[in-house]
Write a protein that holds these residues in place. Structure first.
Motif, PDB file in Angstrom:
ATOM      1  N   ARG A   5       0.831  -1.206   0.000  1.00 56.16           N
ATOM      2  CA  ARG A   5       0.000   0.000   0.000  1.00 56.16           C
ATOM      3  C   ARG A   5       0.864   1.254   0.000  1.00 56.16           C
ATOM      4  NH1 ARG A   5      -3.621  -0.213   5.028  1.00 56.16           N
ATOM      5  NH2 ARG A   5      -4.541   1.660   4.097  1.00 56.16           N
ATOM      6  N   ALA A   6       1.910   1.238   0.794  1.00 56.13           N
ATOM      7  CA  ALA A   6       2.818   2.395   0.836  1.00 56.13           C
ATOM      8  C   ALA A   6       3.502   2.584  -0.502  1.00 56.13           C
ATOM      9  CB  ALA A   6       3.855   2.201   1.936  1.00 56.13           C
ATOM     10  N   ALA A   7       3.915   1.474  -1.120  1.00 56.81           N
ATOM     11  CA  ALA A   7       4.623   1.558  -2.401  1.00 56.81           C
ATOM     12  C   ALA A   7       3.730   2.119  -3.493  1.00 56.81           C
ATOM     13  CB  ALA A   7       5.148   0.178  -2.796  1.00 56.81           C
ATOM     14  N   VAL A   8       2.443   1.745  -3.465  1.00 58.81           N
ATOM     15  CA  VAL A   8       1.511   2.254  -4.469  1.00 58.81           C
ATOM     16  C   VAL A   8       1.385   3.773  -4.356  1.00 58.81           C
ATOM     17  CG1 VAL A   8      -0.919   2.321  -5.143  1.00 58.81           C
ATOM     18  CG2 VAL A   8       0.204   0.125  -4.742  1.00 58.81           C
ATOM     19  N   LEU A   9       1.242   4.256  -3.125  1.00 57.60           N
ATOM     20  CA  LEU A   9       1.114   5.697  -2.941  1.00 57.60           C
ATOM     21  C   LEU A   9       2.415   6.423  -3.248  1.00 57.60           C
ATOM     22  CD1 LEU A   9      -1.164   5.937   0.190  1.00 57.60           C
ATOM     23  CD2 LEU A   9      -1.711   6.530  -2.158  1.00 57.60           C
ATOM     24  N   LEU A  10       3.516   5.780  -2.939  1.00 62.56           N
ATOM     25  CA  LEU A  10       4.804   6.395  -3.233  1.00 62.56           C
ATOM     26  C   LEU A  10       4.972   6.601  -4.727  1.00 62.56           C
ATOM     27  CD1 LEU A  10       7.481   7.416  -2.216  1.00 62.56           C
ATOM     28  CD2 LEU A  10       8.374   5.107  -2.377  1.00 62.56           C
ATOM     29  N   ALA A  11       4.424   5.678  -5.516  1.00 57.36           N
ATOM     30  CA  ALA A  11       4.524   5.811  -6.964  1.00 57.36           C
ATOM     31  C   ALA A  11       3.904   7.112  -7.446  1.00 57.36           C
ATOM     32  CB  ALA A  11       3.843   4.619  -7.641  1.00 57.36           C
ATOM     33  N   ALA A  12       2.872   7.588  -6.744  1.00 57.09           N
ATOM     34  CA  ALA A  12       2.244   8.856  -7.119  1.00 57.09           C
ATOM     35  C   ALA A  12       3.218  10.008  -6.977  1.00 57.09           C
ATOM     36  CB  ALA A  12       1.009   9.103  -6.258  1.00 57.09           C
ATOM     37  N   LEU A  13       3.972   9.982  -5.885  1.00 56.98           N
ATOM     38  CA  LEU A  13       4.967  11.023  -5.662  1.00 56.98           C
ATOM     39  C   LEU A  13       6.053  10.974  -6.720  1.00 56.98           C
ATOM     40  CD1 LEU A  13       6.317  13.242  -3.988  1.00 56.98           C
ATOM     41  CD2 LEU A  13       7.363  11.446  -2.617  1.00 56.98           C
ATOM     42  N   SER A  54      15.058   9.950   5.463  1.00 50.53           N
ATOM     43  CA  SER A  54      14.619   9.788   6.853  1.00 50.53           C
ATOM     44  C   SER A  54      14.314  11.113   7.540  1.00 50.53           C
ATOM     45  CB  SER A  54      15.673   9.017   7.653  1.00 50.53           C
ATOM     46  OG  SER A  54      16.940   9.655   7.575  1.00 50.53           O
ATOM     47  N   GLY A  55      14.606  12.226   6.872  1.00 49.43           N
ATOM     48  CA  GLY A  55      14.252  13.521   7.443  1.00 49.43           C
ATOM     49  C   GLY A  55      12.772  13.835   7.334  1.00 49.43           C
ATOM     50  N   VAL A  56      12.051  13.090   6.489  1.00 44.80           N
ATOM     51  CA  VAL A  56      10.621  13.324   6.303  1.00 44.80           C
ATOM     52  C   VAL A  56       9.807  12.090   6.668  1.00 44.80           C
ATOM     53  CG1 VAL A  56       8.809  13.830   4.609  1.00 44.80           C
ATOM     54  CG2 VAL A  56      10.968  15.076   4.521  1.00 44.80           C
ATOM     55  N   PHE A  57      10.253  10.922   6.209  1.00 47.32           N
ATOM     56  CA  PHE A  57       9.514   9.681   6.430  1.00 47.32           C
ATOM     57  C   PHE A  57      10.148   8.879   7.560  1.00 47.32           C
ATOM     58  CE2 PHE A  57       9.320  10.662   1.829  1.00 47.32           C
ATOM     59  CZ  PHE A  57       7.960  10.927   1.726  1.00 47.32           C
ATOM     60  N   PRO A  58       9.392   7.963   8.167  1.00 46.59           N
ATOM     61  CA  PRO A  58       9.996   7.106   9.188  1.00 46.59           C
ATOM     62  C   PRO A  58      11.265   6.435   8.674  1.00 46.59           C
ATOM     63  CG  PRO A  58       7.624   6.848   9.221  1.00 46.59           C
ATOM     64  CD  PRO A  58       7.938   7.724   8.034  1.00 46.59           C
ATOM     65  N   ASP A  59      12.303   6.484   9.482  1.00 48.73           N
ATOM     66  CA  ASP A  59      13.632   5.983   9.128  1.00 48.73           C
ATOM     67  C   ASP A  59      13.562   4.545   8.621  1.00 48.73           C
ATOM     68  OD1 ASP A  59      16.398   4.990   9.360  1.00 48.73           O
ATOM     69  OD2 ASP A  59      16.766   6.840  10.455  1.00 48.73           O
ATOM     70  N   SER A  60      14.196   4.310   7.473  1.00 45.53           N
ATOM     71  CA  SER A  60      14.336   2.971   6.887  1.00 45.53           C
ATOM     72  C   SER A  60      13.005   2.353   6.477  1.00 45.53           C
ATOM     73  CB  SER A  60      15.069   2.033   7.854  1.00 45.53           C
ATOM     74  OG  SER A  60      16.312   2.569   8.245  1.00 45.53           O
ATOM     75  N   SER A  61      11.984   3.165   6.251  1.00 46.10           N
ATOM     76  CA  SER A  61      10.682   2.665   5.811  1.00 46.10           C
ATOM     77  C   SER A  61      10.625   2.567   4.295  1.00 46.10           C
ATOM     78  CB  SER A  61       9.577   3.597   6.299  1.00 46.10           C
ATOM     79  OG  SER A  61       9.677   4.864   5.672  1.00 46.10           O
ATOM     80  N   SER A  62       9.557   1.933   3.806  1.00 47.51           N
ATOM     81  CA  SER A  62       9.376   1.831   2.362  1.00 47.51           C
ATOM     82  C   SER A  62       9.233   3.215   1.737  1.00 47.51           C
ATOM     83  CB  SER A  62       8.147   0.975   2.044  1.00 47.51           C
ATOM     84  OG  SER A  62       6.986   1.512   2.662  1.00 47.51           O
ATOM     85  N   ALA A  64      10.587   6.030   2.930  1.00 54.92           N
ATOM     86  CA  ALA A  64      11.894   6.692   3.008  1.00 54.92           C
ATOM     87  C   ALA A  64      12.832   6.190   1.916  1.00 54.92           C
ATOM     88  CB  ALA A  64      12.509   6.469   4.386  1.00 54.92           C
ATOM     89  N   TYR A  65      12.889   4.870   1.720  1.00 55.95           N
ATOM     90  CA  TYR A  65      13.765   4.328   0.688  1.00 55.95           C
ATOM     91  C   TYR A  65      13.197   4.582  -0.707  1.00 55.95           C
ATOM     92  CZ  TYR A  65      16.743   1.869   4.064  1.00 55.95           C
ATOM     93  OH  TYR A  65      17.629   1.561   5.071  1.00 55.95           O
ATOM     94  N   GLY A  66      11.874   4.508  -0.830  1.00 58.11           N
ATOM     95  CA  GLY A  66      11.276   4.672  -2.148  1.00 58.11           C
ATOM     96  C   GLY A  66      11.413   6.064  -2.718  1.00 58.11           C
ATOM     97  N   ASP A 335      20.261  12.808   6.266  1.00 57.65           N
ATOM     98  CA  ASP A 335      18.851  12.435   6.352  1.00 57.65           C
ATOM     99  C   ASP A 335      18.041  13.066   5.227  1.00 57.65           C
ATOM    100  OD1 ASP A 335      19.845  11.441   8.710  1.00 57.65           O
ATOM    101  OD2 ASP A 335      18.358  12.376  10.011  1.00 57.65           O
ATOM    102  N   PHE A 336      18.636  14.023   4.517  1.00 60.52           N
ATOM    103  CA  PHE A 336      17.947  14.760   3.448  1.00 60.52           C
ATOM    104  C   PHE A 336      18.816  14.728   2.187  1.00 60.52           C
ATOM    105  CE2 PHE A 336      16.354  16.481   7.408  1.00 60.52           C
ATOM    106  CZ  PHE A 336      15.003  16.713   7.185  1.00 60.52           C
ATOM    107  N   PRO A 337      18.788  13.644   1.426  1.00 60.13           N
ATOM    108  CA  PRO A 337      19.719  13.509   0.294  1.00 60.13           C
ATOM    109  C   PRO A 337      19.525  14.538  -0.806  1.00 60.13           C
ATOM    110  CG  PRO A 337      18.091  11.728   0.298  1.00 60.13           C
ATOM    111  CD  PRO A 337      17.962  12.432   1.621  1.00 60.13           C
ATOM    112  N   ILE A 338      18.390  15.232  -0.841  1.00 54.29           N
ATOM    113  CA  ILE A 338      18.201  16.244  -1.873  1.00 54.29           C
ATOM    114  C   ILE A 338      19.199  17.391  -1.713  1.00 54.29           C
ATOM    115  CG2 ILE A 338      16.460  17.574  -0.601  1.00 54.29           C
ATOM    116  CD1 ILE A 338      15.008  17.976  -3.289  1.00 54.29           C
TER     117      ILE A 338
END
Length: 762
Positions: A5-13, A54-62, A64-66, A335-338
């Motif tokens: 479910r998280a991955a599907v929503l991440l695809a939108a971003l 990890s500066g925005v999403f829970p650390d090491s989550s789908s 955050a990595y996605g 924590d903010f690779p951008i």
């Protein structure tokens, strides 16, 4: 199911952020020594995403990595802090104690434990006490309270190392084995786990703060895998040797025997003093490079206070590590690779005198008021040297009719007037503000010149302060002195702000509009085209009075948040103004610090040939929507490249001027991911749990004719006589109740001034 479910929503971003571009610019540099990079290899420094974004999403989550590849350089490295479960599964979690980054304490209330880790007793919920199946009931949450909590209910599962490799195909993979000795004590082998991963996957970097662990796998890795010795605090003991980490700084040759590089806290390289100002950089990078060691710097996060020297600009901080002319680290852990992606790919090796790549105006807000007290000589001279195109003066009037620059009409807001001998001038004027104040028209200009300026600290509630070392620097300038300073500088023009004109005319006998025009007529700005003159006001009556008297650019300020304007209203504005200032929320509305969309107000105004300026853009991360990744450059990019504004009003003109020169502007389809405007509403779309969505808010109003139309300015009333200054034969000073001394004649003058002020209010 949760990860899916998280991955599907991440695809939108990802889709939203990649829709307009995509021939990306790599930050990878040349390997020959003609490269501009002062890294060990000559390659561009690496960006290492600690736990993903990890500066925005829970650390090491789908999530955050996605999100990493959507906002980073193509060769970004994914970092995983490896912990081992009871059944030997490797998971990515920032701490061996899981209760700081998960809800495990709620799921398994009675299974906390106490262990000694690196000599310190810790209480909590540890990975070694749970099987992977049990941890399947646990969800990831934010570990830093200042970060968004909206994803805590998204049921984000703990990520295994295998999940990371299979689901995200990292361009680079970094495994950090932080606690090998601890796991060994509990019959779990970090060595065996890491080696098993390497049998099927290329692990680019393996780090550990334990010498024995690195030595134990050194013979089993190929040249494609770099072993990195991670330094902890300089006084901390390395468990294998019982030596302090600081002692290893004296013998990098010994480190080279078991590692290819080192990872150090950034303070090892750029230390700060007790006041959080930079000290001279150390020789660590050059010493390590001489020994053939790569150097990575860690602890980069945009949403924590860092040295005041960087003016809350994380890009500037990164550049001090990768492009300072003396050395460059080989990579940064963030924590903010951008942010390092922008710094390395767009801002490095760009000189201060480089040609601007974007056509918008950088307009100061009370000068460089992010670094110095606003509207002082030092704020203006620094705004000029910082590269502002336009410097501004908020004009106030003294009792004796002198126009001068001050950010507000209330002297208490901008100076130490309340602590001065003029504190008895405090009064309340409801027509101006509900709070009491010491107002500029209550003092003579000669009195105001004696006041000590005070820097603005709009986010002191969050313990974020501006340049304390210079919090009272500078002196206030008259409008004529301001105009002279700007004329003899590199700026292309000035912006003069006029407010409270009706009140001053009716109640104080002061014509602020004529005072401004007279100052301009007496200066070099009259009848010339060399420098622009912008006159701004929230009052259409002021601009209507000025229109036709000169060729100045008249700027109408809309000081409330709006979402649109009626056609007739825009036509009305166009009848008396050439441009419009709108709030940043009028362009990108927010809810609970998330962007929820983008209005068309900029386009609408520009269609009527009105220029649009956005205000006020600040560097402090708490002033920004989460969508900007706590990075002032990301915010700027969204307004310039995303919304297409004609100018930015900011109290940190240095950041905006540097952005204007970055080489990633104007690339069209070749714009890299990390320099594409953020998709408004992208982060909100990833919040699954309905209760965690930002609350629905009423839409901002539409600007109407009634909001803009005003009657003409009232005639100027008769002015009370200006009191004479104390004579040379004044009596000696007398002690006041607060222990300060002042002349008796001055007390009399103050009483007269106070009496006159009361009469004028009747």
């Amino acid at each position: 199911m949760r990860c899916e479910r998280a991955a599907v929503l991440l695809a939108a971003l990802l889709a939203a952020s990649l829709v307009s571009t995509r021939v990306v610019v790599s930050a990878q540099g040349s390997t020959n020594r003609s490269s501009p990079w002062l890294t060990l290899t000559g390659n561009a420094p690496l960006v290492v995403a600690r736990g993903g974004v990890s500066g925005v999403f829970p650390d090491s989550s789908s999530l955050a990595y996605g999100a990493v590849t959507a906002i980073s350089v193509p060769d970004v490295v994914f970092w995983c802090d490896v912990q081992l479960t009871k059944d030997g599964v490797g998971i990515c979690a920032p701490h061996v104690n899981l209760d700081n980054s998960t809800d495990i304490a709620d799921v398994y209330k009675n299974r906390s434990n106490s262990y000694v880790v690196n000599g310190a007793a810790l209480q909590g919920w540890f990975s070694i006490d749970f099987t992977m199946r049990e941890l399947g009931n646990v969800k990831l949450i934010r570990g830093v309270l200042s970060r968004p909590n909206r994803y805590d209910e998204d049921s984000l599962a703990i990520t295994t190392v295998q999940d990371l490799i299979v689901n995200y195909t990292p361009p680079g993979l970094w495994l950090n084995a932080q606690h090998d000795a601890f796991f060994t004590q509990h019959n779990l082998s970090m060595r065996s786990f890491v080696l098993s991963v390497m049998q099927t996957t290329l692990v680019d970097y393996i780090s550990s703060p334990e010498v024995n662990f690195l030595k134990s796998i050194a013979s089993r890795v190929t040249s494609k895998t770099k072993l990195i010795f991670r330094f902890m605090g300089q006084g901390d003991l390395e468990p294998s040797t019982n030596h302090t980490y600081g002692s290893f700084l004296k013998n990098f040759t010994s480190v080279k025997a078991f590692a290819s590089g080192i990872l150090v806290p950034k303070s090892y390289i750029w230390p700060v003093d007790s006041g959080n100002y930079l000290l001279p950089y150390t020789t660590l990078v050059s010493d390590a490079h001489k020994a053939g060691l790569l150097v990575f710097a860690g602890d980069f996060a945009n949403d924590v206070p860092f040295s005041y020297n960087y003016s809350y600009d994380p890009v500037a901080e990164t550049l001090s590590y990768v492009d300072n002319g003396a050395f460059s680290v080989d990579g940064v852990l963030t924590d903010f690779p951008i942010t390092p992606s922008e710094a390395i790919g767009c801002f490095a090796h760009v000189g201060k005198n480089s040609t601007a790549k974007a056509n918008f105006l950088v307009i100061s807000y009370n000068g460089a008021s992010g670094d110095y007290p606003g509207c002082t000589d030092v704020a203006y001279t620094n705004a000029i040297s910082d590269g502002a195109d336009i410097i501004d003066c908020n004009v106030q009037m003294s009792m004796d009719g002198t126009p001068f620059c001050l950010s507000t009409i209330n002297l208490i807001d901008t100076s130490l007037a309340a602590q001065s001998s003029f504190s008895n001038h405090t009064t309340t004027i409801p027509e101006i503000q509900s709070e009491s104040g010491i107002f500029s028209f209550s003092l003579l200009w000669s009195d105001i010149q004696t006041l000590t300026p005070s820097i603005s600290n709009p986010y002191s509630y969050y313990q974020l302060f501006r340049n304390p070392r210079n919090k009272n620097a500078g002196k206030f300038l008259s409008l004529s002195d301001f105009l002279s300073l700007a004329w003899n500088s590199s700026v292309s023009g000035v912006l003069i702000n006029i407010e409270n004109a009706a009140y001053l005319a009716q109640n104080q006998g002061l014509d602020i509009t004529d005072a401004v025009l007279n100052a301009l007529n007496k200066s070099s700005y009259s009848n010339q085209t060399l420098k622009k003159v912008l006159i701004k006001s929230t009052n259409s009556s002021v601009l209507t009075k000025i229109k036709g008297t000169s060729n100045y650019e008249l700027v109408y300020e809309v000081d409330e948040n709006i979402r649109d304007a009626m056609n007739s209203t825009i036509q009305d504005i166009k009848s008396f103004a050439h441009s419009v200032v709108v709030t940043k929320e009028s362009i990108y509305p927010q809810s609970s610090s998330f962007l929820i969309g983008m209005t068309n107000i900029v386009t609408r105004l520009q269609e009527f040939n009105l220029s649009v300026y956005a205000q006020v853009l600040e560097n402090e991360f708490v002033s920004q929507a989460y969508d900007y990744f706590s990075d002032a450059t990301v915010q700027l990019n969204s307004f310039v490249m995303g919304a297409g504004v004609d100018g930015i009003i900011t109290d940190f003109p240095k950041t905006a001027a540097a952005y204007k020169r970055n080489i990633c502007l104007g690339l069209g389809k070749n714009t890299p991911n990390y320099m594409s405007p953020v998709p408004p509403g992208g982060l909100v779309s990833l919040i699954i749990a309905t209760p965690m969505l930002p609350p629905a808010e009423a839409p901002e109003p539409i600007l109407t004719d009634a909001d803009v139309s005003e009657p003409p300015l009232p005639p100027v009333s008769a002015r009370p006589p200006t009191p004479s200054p104390p004579s040379a034969s004044s009596p000696p000073p007398v002690n006041s109740k607060n222990g300060q001394t002042r002349a008796a004649a001055q007390l009399l003058v103050s009483s007269v001034v106070g009496f006159l002020a009361i009469l004028l209010l009747l």
